[in-house]
Structures are given as C-alpha cells and as structure tokens.
Design a protein around this motif. Structure first.
Motif, short mmCIF file in Angstrom:
data_model
loop_
_atom_site.label_atom_id
_atom_site.label_comp_id
_atom_site.label_asym_id
_atom_site.label_seq_id
_atom_site.Cartn_x
_atom_site.Cartn_y
_atom_site.Cartn_z
N GLY A 148 0.79 -1.23 0.00
CA GLY A 148 0.00 0.00 0.00
C GLY A 148 0.81 1.27 0.00
N ARG A 149 2.14 1.17 -0.05
CA ARG A 149 2.99 2.36 -0.03
C ARG A 149 3.85 2.39 -1.30
NH1 ARG A 149 1.28 6.07 3.74
NH2 ARG A 149 0.44 4.90 5.51
N MET A 150 4.41 3.55 -1.61
CA MET A 150 5.25 3.66 -2.79
C MET A 150 6.64 4.17 -2.42
SD MET A 150 4.49 5.52 -6.44
CE MET A 150 4.79 7.24 -5.96
N GLN A 151 7.66 3.47 -2.94
CA GLN A 151 9.04 3.90 -2.76
C GLN A 151 9.62 4.22 -4.13
OE1 GLN A 151 11.55 1.15 -0.64
NE2 GLN A 151 13.37 2.45 -0.79
N VAL A 152 10.28 5.38 -4.22
CA VAL A 152 10.85 5.82 -5.49
C VAL A 152 12.35 5.50 -5.52
CG1 VAL A 152 11.31 7.79 -7.00
CG2 VAL A 152 9.14 7.66 -5.72
N PHE A 153 12.80 4.85 -6.59
CA PHE A 153 14.22 4.52 -6.77
C PHE A 153 14.77 5.38 -7.89
CE2 PHE A 153 12.40 0.92 -4.67
CZ PHE A 153 13.40 0.42 -3.85
N GLU A 154 15.73 6.24 -7.56
CA GLU A 154 16.30 7.19 -8.52
C GLU A 154 17.42 6.54 -9.31
OE1 GLU A 154 14.91 9.89 -9.14
OE2 GLU A 154 13.61 10.21 -7.41
N GLY A 155 17.04 5.56 -10.10
CA GLY A 155 18.01 4.85 -10.93
C GLY A 155 17.27 3.91 -11.86
N ASN A 156 18.00 3.22 -12.73
CA ASN A 156 17.36 2.34 -13.70
C ASN A 156 16.91 1.03 -13.06
OD1 ASN A 156 19.71 0.84 -13.41
ND2 ASN A 156 20.58 1.48 -15.38
N TYR A 157 16.44 0.11 -13.88
CA TYR A 157 15.88 -1.14 -13.35
C TYR A 157 16.94 -1.99 -12.68
CZ TYR A 157 13.05 -5.38 -13.13
OH TYR A 157 12.37 -6.50 -12.70
N GLU A 158 18.15 -2.00 -13.23
CA GLU A 158 19.24 -2.75 -12.59
C GLU A 158 19.57 -2.17 -11.22
OE1 GLU A 158 20.55 -5.47 -13.29
OE2 GLU A 158 20.00 -5.85 -15.37
N TYR A 159 19.53 -0.84 -11.12
CA TYR A 159 19.77 -0.19 -9.83
C TYR A 159 18.71 -0.62 -8.82
CZ TYR A 159 19.85 3.60 -6.36
OH TYR A 159 19.88 4.32 -5.19
N TYR A 160 17.46 -0.62 -9.27
CA TYR A 160 16.35 -1.05 -8.39
C TYR A 160 16.57 -2.48 -7.91
CZ TYR A 160 11.92 -3.44 -7.54
OH TYR A 160 10.94 -4.24 -7.03
N LEU A 161 16.94 -3.39 -8.84
CA LEU A 161 17.17 -4.78 -8.46
C LEU A 161 18.31 -4.91 -7.46
CD1 LEU A 161 16.81 -6.68 -11.88
CD2 LEU A 161 15.16 -6.60 -10.00
N SER A 162 19.37 -4.13 -7.67
CA SER A 162 20.52 -4.21 -6.76
C SER A 162 20.14 -3.76 -5.36
CB SER A 162 21.68 -3.36 -7.30
OG SER A 162 21.38 -1.97 -7.22
N LYS A 163 19.30 -2.75 -5.28
CA LYS A 163 18.88 -2.25 -3.97
C LYS A 163 17.92 -3.20 -3.28
CE LYS A 163 21.15 1.62 -3.78
NZ LYS A 163 22.20 1.81 -2.74
N THR A 164 16.98 -3.76 -4.02
CA THR A 164 15.97 -4.63 -3.39
C THR A 164 16.54 -6.01 -3.10
OG1 THR A 164 15.13 -5.15 -5.61
CG2 THR A 164 13.98 -3.45 -4.37
N THR A 165 17.46 -6.48 -3.95
CA THR A 165 18.08 -7.79 -3.69
C THR A 165 18.99 -7.71 -2.48
OG1 THR A 165 18.05 -8.30 -6.05
CG2 THR A 165 19.50 -9.62 -4.67
N ALA A 166 19.71 -6.57 -2.38
CA ALA A 166 20.64 -6.40 -1.26
C ALA A 166 19.90 -6.34 0.07
CB ALA A 166 21.46 -5.12 -1.46
N SER A 167 18.67 -5.77 0.02
CA SER A 167 17.91 -5.63 1.27
C SER A 167 17.22 -6.93 1.64
CB SER A 167 16.87 -4.52 1.12
OG SER A 167 15.97 -4.82 0.07
#
Length: 540
Positions: free
Chosen positions: A521-540
């Motif tokens: 129900g919430r939105m988080q904005v990632f200031e980078g491309n799709y690979e950047y998003y994957l790196s951040k979410t996989t790392a977490s």
C-alpha cells in the motif's frame, strides 16, 4: 527421447513444413521459435498426440509422459485449486489406490502362486507409481501452486472463483505438478508477474529433470531457460545450439552465408545461360550446349527466404509539455465492496513525474500497479489525495481492458480513423501498414482479430494521436519478441514521458531510468534504472 523425421503438415493451401525433422533429447532445454502462423502450436499438438502429421513419423518411448500447457484453458469446475492440480495425475492416483489394495491383499493368507502373481503386479505398480512421482504428488502440487502465486489460504478455493488469468496459473501448475518426461510449454509467462516468472525459471533449472520444449515472447526467460533453439521458418525446421541471443546471431551469419552462396550460384547460372543462348544454334557446340542444359536442370537452386514481417514504426514528435508532467500528492485508493466495506489498495503515495522520464511501476501481483496507472490516466477517481497534470500534457493510456473496449463490428481502418479524423486515407493506411495491417487486411473487423492483433490496433491508435505522456499497462502482452523489440526501440526514441507496468525484464532494463515500487500500500521511489532497483531490493 522424441524423434520427428520427414514430417510434413499442410492446413488447406498453407504448407507449414515439409520433409522436416528434429529431436528432443532427454534432459534438453529447447526453445521453439517462428513467426505467427508458422506452425508452433501444430508442433506442440503433434508431440502431445493431439494431431497427426500428413507424412513422416514421430516416435517416443512407451513410458514417455508428455505434459502440454497451452493458452486454451479447458473448463475447470467442481474442484478446489489443489484438487484440480492433483487431478492431472489421475493414473498415478489410481495406482496409489491399487497399491494400497494389493498391500491389504498381501496381508491375507495366499498360496504361493497367488502371492507370486500379486507381487509381480505390485512391483510393476510401485515402479509406475514412483516413475509418476506419486510419493510426493500433493506436496509437489502445493509447492508449484505457491510458486505461481496461489498460497495455502487459496488451496481450498473453488477454481470457479478465480479470474481467467489465475485459472491459467492453475492450468500451468497442473502440468508442472505432473512432472512429465517431456514438458511442452506454450507461452507459460503470459499471465505471470515477475516474481512468478523468477520462480518458474528456478524450478525449471533446479527441480525439473525432464526435457523441455517451450515458446515464449519473454526474451530474458527464453535466454535463461533454453540451451538450444528449434526454428520454424520457410516451410522447414532448423535446429540451433545455444540460447535465443546466440540463435539470433547465428541465424544472421547463416543468412549472410546463404546470400553469398546464392550470389555465386546466380553468377555461375548466368554464365552457363549466356553460353547456351550464344551457341544454341551452332552445330559445332551442340554437345557442349546440351551438357550445360542438363547441368542446369540438375542444380538445386538456392532460395533466399523472405524476412519475417515485424511491426515497424516510430512515434511522431509530440508537443512539448511542461517540465513537471504529473504531481502525485498523498494519493489513496480504496475499492468499495459489495457488502459496503472497503478494500484499501494504497495510500499516502506521493511523487513527481518529470518531462521525458521513462518510469517503471513495479510490485507483486495485486499490489495495485494497474490501479495506480488507472488513477494517473484519469480512468478512475482516487479516494483521497490529488493528481495534478502539468501544462500542455496530452495523456495516452494503454491497458488490456482497452483491447476489450474496441468496437468489434468496426474494421481496423475505421478504428484508427476515429482517432485521426482529419487524416487522409493514405496516411491512415500507411499507419495500419506499419502495424502489419497492409492492404485489404486493414478492412478486417476487430471481432476476427487475435489478442496480438488487437494489441497492435490499440498501439496504432496511440501512435496516431499527438500524445506526450504514455501510460502503458503491459503493452508487450501478446506481442512476439521481434515486435517487442520494435516497440522498445520506438519508446527509446520517444521524446515524451512514459510510465509503464511490464513483466518483461529485458524491456524494463533497456528503457526505464526510474522505478516506482508499490509494496503493502505504499510507494518507494528509486532514482536509478531497473538494474539499480534490483541491486537495492536484492541487497535488502
């Protein structure tokens, strides 16, 4: 494991392939590719025993179990989701009952002959039961359902209560739970979100030990799942080693070699034909002329196959919008239920969409991605919060619903003409032609079109309008890989703004520069491309 030799299939006047053959070796991972109408579904039906070739032979072992998943879902009713999946192994379930019955019989007094006979039958039944995966059938069914997004709380739900897309997942789970020797998958990712696609990739590589033959419009999925390609083109079947990307390179190399061979042959033929024409009337050269005529008659002429037709278009230069295209302020959406209650989709969403950005909206299935796009596009009102559209913003919205809203009785030409009332017939037909509706094909009624064709019609209506904000909900669904690449290239060159949902990872990786993730129900904005998003979410 399966051998097809000298097969030929003709539907009416259309020859799909002739004098062709291929193999599905044990444990192999094969991708099936070809243009629409080239015969991919026919190959699946031949291997599944649902259709026979006109000539040739398809052979397989007597105990070889073939599982076939197609886009035509049979009528499901009367069972729960788990019962439906387990039911696919009806023979195995029956064997299990027989085994229990025989075990009970063996505990009773029997003479030696009866016991010997029973033990023989028991051994055969146990072997077949084990071969069919009977000992872990229900556990396997639960694992597969969960992996495809249908969790334990939904195992007991009736199949009738699921939507069409979710019933497709149940149908896929049935075939996977069968754990066949040969698995035939026709577009298995069409109704899956990214999480389920990733699970399926892992299951195919880690758990499934049989042979796989699949077709998919998802380039990443194809590349990661197969190590060989069977191509249907130009009325023949050709096998390539390697994944899809390797196949594309190898096919181009082979085509260049074929063109070079064709050129050399044409030069040789021209010399011989010139010699025949020059000396045909001379008695002194009669023997040489006849020799060359016989030589030409015996030569097998090299033909250059026609290149596949794909969508070819680019967006017109859109009018310039303001720098701030959309402002999102504390957005909330809640659906009203039939009992008067409410179902919260999301709340507190805030963000800014700037001019020329390419943004992906991601999240698990059911997170509210499509609802968010509908609110952005003005297709539904927010429950609370505000959407502020910037100056000179012209919005175009593509969704799967848009295909269903097409007027079935209108032609393709009439549908495109509606959004371009001032355009000439020539311009409209040119636009139709860019989407592979050339000539009289543009006069076909919408009701006669396939899902992919309807998708191309909707995209054509977007292209025909001066839009500078495209809101796209799964625009690649029903498009083949080649058409997806053309759409991707066009969007990369598009100078307007794009906000999209897609489960095609290659598409997202190649296009987007920002990511909006909707989660719980919430939105988080990632200031980078799709690979950047994957790196951040996989790392977490």
């Amino acid at each position: 494991m399966i051998h097809a030799s000298n097969i030929a299939v003709q539907h009416g006047d259309q020859i799909l392939f002739r004098n062709s053959g291929f193999q599905i070796p044990p444990g192999s991972r094969t991708g099936l590719v070809g243009a629409n109408g080239s015969g991919k579904t026919t190959i699946f039906r031949l291997l599944a025993g649902l259709e026979r070739s006109d000539t040739g032979e398809i052979s397989k072992g007597k105990r070889t179990v073939v599982g076939y998943f197609s886009q035509n879902v049979y009528d499901m009713k009367g069972r729960s989701a788990l019962e439906e999946v387990v039911a696919v192994a009806e023979k195995v379930v029956s064997l299990g009952k027989e085994i229990k019955s025989m075990e009970k019989a063996m505990s009773e007094p029997l003479d030696d002959h009866e016991m010997t006979s029973l033990l023989e039958k028991y051994g055969v039944a146990v072997d077949a039961f084990e071969h069919g995966g009977g000992y872990d059938l229900e556990n396997r069914a639960q694992t597969v359902l969960t992996g495809l997004g249908i969790g334990p709380t939904d195992y007991g739900r009736s199949v009738e209560s699921f939507s069409g897309g979710w019933r497709m997942r149940i149908a896929l789970a049935r075939i996977l739970a069968l754990n066949p020797d040969v698995l035939l998958l026709d577009e298995p990712t069409n109704h899956l979100d990214i999480e389920s696609i990733l699970w399926l990739e892992e299951w195919l590589s880690q758990e499934f030990k049989g042979a796989l033959l699949m077709t998919s419009h998802d380039r990443d999925f194809m590349n990661r799942s197969v190590t060989r390609i069977v191509e249907l083109a130009n009325k023949t079947i050709t096998t390539y080693s390697g994944n899809y990307d390797f196949y594309l390179k190898e096919r181009e190399i082979r085509r260049e070699q074929l063109i070079a061979s064709h050129r050399r042959q044409q030069e040789m033929l021209a010399k011989d034909e010139a010699f025949i024409a020059r000396f045909a009337a001379r008695v002194s050269h009669a023997a040489q002329v006849q020799s060359r005529i016989k030589k030409l008659d015996k030569i097998e002429r090299i033909e250059i196959p026609a290149e596949e037709k794909v969508v070819r278009f680019q967006f017109n230069e859109p009018p310039r919008s303001g720098d701030d295209v959309v402002k999102i302020k504390n957005l909330k959406k809640e659906w009203t239920l039939s009992d008067g209650g409410g179902a919260l989709v999301f709340s507190g969403l805030s963000g800014l969409i700037r001019r020329q950005e390419k943004i992906a909206v991601v999240g698990i299935n059911g997170a509210g991605k499509s609802t968010f796009l509908k609110v952005l596009a003005g297709q539904t009102e927010p429950t609370d919060g505000e959407i502020v559209i910037g100056a000179n913003v012209n919005v175009g919205y593509f969704s799967q619903d848009a295909m269903e809203l097409l007027s079935l009785k209108k032609t393709i030409f009439e549908t495109v003409q509606e959004v371009m009332p001032l355009a000439t017939n020539g311009i409209i037909r040119s636009l139709c032609g860019a989407f592979l509706f050339q000539g009289e094909t543009a006069d076909k009624k919408i009701e006669t079109l396939s899902g992919g064709e309807k998708s191309r019609v909707v995209l054509a209506t977007l292209l025909g309008r001066p839009l500078n904000l495209l809101i796209l909900d799964e625009p690649t669904n029903h498009l083949d890989i080649q058409s997806r690449m053309i759409l991707l290239n066009a969007l990369q060159r598009f100078t307007g703004t794009v906000v999209m949902v897609s489960h095609d990872r290659h598409f997202l990786r190649s296009l987007v520069g920002r990511v909006f993730e909707i989660d719980h129900g919430r939105m988080q904005v990632f200031e980078g491309n799709y690979e950047y998003y994957l790196s951040k979410t996989t790392a977490s």
